[in-house]
Design a protein around this motif. Structure first.
Motif, PDB file in Angstrom:
ATOM      1  N   LEU A 191       0.768  -1.107  -0.041  1.00 46.51           N
ATOM      2  CA  LEU A 191      -0.098  -0.144  -0.049  1.00 46.51           C
ATOM      3  C   LEU A 191       0.830   1.420   0.066  1.00 46.51           C
ATOM      4  O   LEU A 191       1.424   1.520   0.859  1.00 46.51           O
ATOM      5  CB  LEU A 191      -0.878  -0.033   1.209  1.00 46.51           C
ATOM      6  CG  LEU A 191      -2.149  -0.846   1.235  1.00 46.51           C
ATOM      7  CD1 LEU A 191      -3.202  -0.578   2.445  1.00 46.51           C
ATOM      8  CD2 LEU A 191      -2.993  -0.633   0.218  1.00 46.51           C
ATOM      9  N   GLY A 192       0.716   2.346  -1.194  1.00 52.13           N
ATOM     10  CA  GLY A 192       1.518   3.179  -1.182  1.00 52.13           C
ATOM     11  C   GLY A 192       0.920   4.335  -0.579  1.00 52.13           C
ATOM     12  O   GLY A 192       1.600   5.558  -0.494  1.00 52.13           O
ATOM     13  N   ALA A 193      -0.546   4.519  -0.621  1.00 51.63           N
ATOM     14  CA  ALA A 193      -1.254   5.746  -0.198  1.00 51.63           C
ATOM     15  C   ALA A 193      -2.799   5.230   0.269  1.00 51.63           C
ATOM     16  O   ALA A 193      -3.263   4.313  -0.654  1.00 51.63           O
ATOM     17  CB  ALA A 193      -1.178   6.738  -1.241  1.00 51.63           C
ATOM     18  N   THR A 194      -3.593   6.083   0.811  1.00 50.37           N
ATOM     19  CA  THR A 194      -4.990   5.917   0.826  1.00 50.37           C
ATOM     20  C   THR A 194      -5.434   7.340   0.746  1.00 50.37           C
ATOM     21  O   THR A 194      -5.007   8.304   1.279  1.00 50.37           O
ATOM     22  CB  THR A 194      -5.333   5.404   2.106  1.00 50.37           C
ATOM     23  OG1 THR A 194      -5.043   6.246   3.212  1.00 50.37           O
ATOM     24  CG2 THR A 194      -4.828   4.247   2.578  1.00 50.37           C
ATOM     25  N   VAL A 195      -6.628   7.462   0.185  1.00 48.37           N
ATOM     26  CA  VAL A 195      -7.306   9.003  -0.034  1.00 48.37           C
ATOM     27  C   VAL A 195      -8.653   8.503   0.697  1.00 48.37           C
ATOM     28  O   VAL A 195      -9.358   7.495   0.131  1.00 48.37           O
ATOM     29  CB  VAL A 195      -7.254   9.195  -1.481  1.00 48.37           C
ATOM     30  CG1 VAL A 195      -8.137  10.659  -1.553  1.00 48.37           C
ATOM     31  CG2 VAL A 195      -5.894   9.555  -2.056  1.00 48.37           C
ATOM     32  N   LEU A 196      -9.298   9.443   1.518  1.00 44.83           N
ATOM     33  CA  LEU A 196     -10.504   9.275   2.250  1.00 44.83           C
ATOM     34  C   LEU A 196     -11.369  10.587   1.990  1.00 44.83           C
ATOM     35  O   LEU A 196     -10.763  11.517   2.349  1.00 44.83           O
ATOM     36  CB  LEU A 196     -10.138   9.249   3.553  1.00 44.83           C
ATOM     37  CG  LEU A 196      -9.025   8.010   4.049  1.00 44.83           C
ATOM     38  CD1 LEU A 196      -8.751   8.200   5.359  1.00 44.83           C
ATOM     39  CD2 LEU A 196      -9.509   6.627   3.670  1.00 44.83           C
ATOM     40  N   PHE A 197     -12.335  10.161   1.317  1.00 42.25           N
ATOM     41  CA  PHE A 197     -13.359  11.507   0.975  1.00 42.25           C
ATOM     42  C   PHE A 197     -14.458  11.380   2.129  1.00 42.25           C
ATOM     43  O   PHE A 197     -15.105  10.323   2.453  1.00 42.25           O
ATOM     44  CB  PHE A 197     -14.167  11.258  -0.440  1.00 42.25           C
ATOM     45  CG  PHE A 197     -13.194  11.558  -1.638  1.00 42.25           C
ATOM     46  CD1 PHE A 197     -13.609  12.654  -2.292  1.00 42.25           C
ATOM     47  CD2 PHE A 197     -12.192  10.882  -2.061  1.00 42.25           C
ATOM     48  CE1 PHE A 197     -12.908  13.033  -3.415  1.00 42.25           C
ATOM     49  CE2 PHE A 197     -11.364  11.106  -3.090  1.00 42.25           C
ATOM     50  CZ  PHE A 197     -11.951  12.298  -4.004  1.00 42.25           C
ATOM     51  N   TYR A 198     -14.491  12.585   2.539  1.00 46.02           N
ATOM     52  CA  TYR A 198     -15.333  12.877   3.714  1.00 46.02           C
ATOM     53  C   TYR A 198     -15.599  11.520   4.568  1.00 46.02           C
ATOM     54  O   TYR A 198     -17.019  11.128   4.620  1.00 46.02           O
ATOM     55  CB  TYR A 198     -16.657  13.542   3.183  1.00 46.02           C
ATOM     56  CG  TYR A 198     -17.062  12.871   1.998  1.00 46.02           C
ATOM     57  CD1 TYR A 198     -18.000  11.961   1.859  1.00 46.02           C
ATOM     58  CD2 TYR A 198     -16.683  13.544   0.693  1.00 46.02           C
ATOM     59  CE1 TYR A 198     -18.302  11.465   0.727  1.00 46.02           C
ATOM     60  CE2 TYR A 198     -17.210  13.163  -0.290  1.00 46.02           C
ATOM     61  CZ  TYR A 198     -18.203  11.923  -0.521  1.00 46.02           C
ATOM     62  OH  TYR A 198     -18.513  11.425  -1.609  1.00 46.02           O
ATOM     63  N   PRO A 199     -14.825  10.743   5.258  1.00 49.09           N
ATOM     64  CA  PRO A 199     -14.963   9.596   6.098  1.00 49.09           C
ATOM     65  C   PRO A 199     -15.799   9.571   7.148  1.00 49.09           C
ATOM     66  O   PRO A 199     -15.592  10.870   7.886  1.00 49.09           O
ATOM     67  CB  PRO A 199     -13.519   8.985   5.984  1.00 49.09           C
ATOM     68  CG  PRO A 199     -12.811  10.201   6.149  1.00 49.09           C
ATOM     69  CD  PRO A 199     -13.494  11.150   5.132  1.00 49.09           C
ATOM     70  N   TYR A 200     -16.189   8.545   7.660  1.00 44.84           N
ATOM     71  CA  TYR A 200     -16.708   8.750   9.189  1.00 44.84           C
ATOM     72  C   TYR A 200     -15.668   8.669  10.109  1.00 44.84           C
ATOM     73  O   TYR A 200     -15.030   7.688  10.041  1.00 44.84           O
ATOM     74  CB  TYR A 200     -17.889   7.786   9.441  1.00 44.84           C
ATOM     75  CG  TYR A 200     -18.443   7.574  10.924  1.00 44.84           C
ATOM     76  CD1 TYR A 200     -19.187   8.572  11.370  1.00 44.84           C
ATOM     77  CD2 TYR A 200     -17.773   6.602  11.446  1.00 44.84           C
ATOM     78  CE1 TYR A 200     -19.572   8.531  12.730  1.00 44.84           C
ATOM     79  CE2 TYR A 200     -18.376   6.589  13.012  1.00 44.84           C
ATOM     80  CZ  TYR A 200     -19.150   7.254  13.425  1.00 44.84           C
ATOM     81  OH  TYR A 200     -19.628   7.163  14.547  1.00 44.84           O
ATOM     82  N   CYS A 201     -15.394   9.443  11.136  1.00 46.71           N
ATOM     83  CA  CYS A 201     -14.240   9.235  12.086  1.00 46.71           C
ATOM     84  C   CYS A 201     -15.059   9.501  13.617  1.00 46.71           C
ATOM     85  O   CYS A 201     -14.370   9.866  14.547  1.00 46.71           O
ATOM     86  CB  CYS A 201     -13.276  10.310  11.985  1.00 46.71           C
ATOM     87  SG  CYS A 201     -12.528  10.309  10.117  1.00 46.71           S
ATOM     88  N   GLY A 202     -16.130   9.075  13.696  1.00 51.04           N
ATOM     89  CA  GLY A 202     -16.977   9.403  14.991  1.00 51.04           C
ATOM     90  C   GLY A 202     -16.918   8.255  16.021  1.00 51.04           C
ATOM     91  O   GLY A 202     -15.797   7.432  16.065  1.00 51.04           O
TER      92      GLY A 202
END
Length: 301
Positions: A191-202
């Motif tokens: 895994l070289g990277a991750t991109v997270l569009f408006y994820p849930y972090c609650g």
């Protein structure tokens, strides 16, 4: 007196029914969060479930190509995933859209709203799909297993964060009886990277509570004043993990809603599509991936 007693009994009954309903919802959520009510399956069983529904795109040629695995929001695969895939293929990437919903019958409005509410298929459960999808990608000849990326929207981003967290804490996704085969026994290998569009972090996110340790470059693309997944939770998580030395970046887009990159909306939805911000966010994501995974510099260079 009798009529008043009858009214009181009716009010008491309605109140009790409401409390029981709330209690049932809370117990169900707790059961899924703890894993006590979550069935476990062998990775091969999950792979057989997912594989017929993978949507694979790639540039011309044999490869191997850097490859992104794409995970949808809680409402299932929508048009935004095709937008991201198209942009990446134009840059020489392959993409695999992982549909967690259709093979399980989670396609009706009533069902996926339960997912959005945390009552069904929480992010920690879907982390099993992330692990299995990575293993499936590595089996493909056109995939460069040393140049992989994960992209997730909302619930999909939550699942990716949970995957990173359980992998780094010596655990396994709660839906799996074991980890899929992986190089050197590391599920996140390549895994070289991750991109997270408006994820849930609650509050239901283990990753938000305990983080992860692998130095995988991560980009959070967030919405200011997000009414669905509070961006402040993700900003706090990102700041905490960055302070620990992890390579994390954040961008916050103003004057748009959660799901701004998705044209198709549920009936009566208050969320809106914004083409200009979508173009900016996809460009930001592609630039990040080219820099971190292919080391090719900003998009267009």
């Amino acid at each position: 007196m009798g009529r008043r007693s009858g009214v009181s009994f009716w009010v008491w009954g309605v109140s009790a029914a409401g409390l029981l309903a709330v209690g049932g919802i809370a117990l169900n959520m707790l059961g899924r969060y703890s894993g006590l009510t979550v069935p476990r399956e062998d990775p091969a069983t999950v792979a057989a479930l997912l594989e017929p529904f993978l949507v694979e795109t790639r540039p011309a040629g044999a490869g191997p190509f850097p490859t992104a695995l794409l995970f949808s929001g809680c409402d299932g695969v929508r048009d935004n995933l095709a937008t991201w895939a198209e942009a990446l293929v134009a840059q020489g990437w392959a993409t695999i859209v992982v549909d967690s919903h259709t093979p399980r019958g989670f396609t009706s409005l009533q069902i996926w709203r339960l997912i959005c509410a945390g009552q069904l298929f929480q992010g920690a459960e879907r982390a099993g799909d992330v692990a299995v999808a990575i293993a499936l990608a590595r089996e493909r000849a056109y995939v460069d297993g040393d140049r992989l990326a994960l992209i997730g929207a909302s619930h999909g981003g939550w699942a990716i964060l949970e995957f990173l967290s359980v992998a780094d804490h010596g655990q396994r996704p709660m839906t799996l009886t074991r980890w899929p085969e992986a190089p050197a026994g590391r599920p996140q290998a390549g895994l070289g990277a991750t991109v997270l569009f408006y994820p849930y972090c609650g509050q239901l996110s283990r990753a938000a509570r305990r983080g992860w340790t692998s130095a995988i470059p991560t980009l959070f693309l967030l919405v200011q004043d997000d009414a669905i997944a509070d961006e402040e939770d993700c900003l706090a998580l990102a700041a905490r993990e960055a302070a620990r030395g992890l390579p994390i970046e954040t961008k916050v887009y103003p004057r748009v809603t959660h799901g701004f990159d998705q044209r198709a909306k549920a009936p009566l939805s208050t969320l809106g599509y914004d083409g200009a911000t979508t173009a900016t966010a996809v460009s930001d994501a592609v630039t990040f991936l080219l820099r971190e995974v292919t080391k090719a510099g900003p998009a267009g260079e």
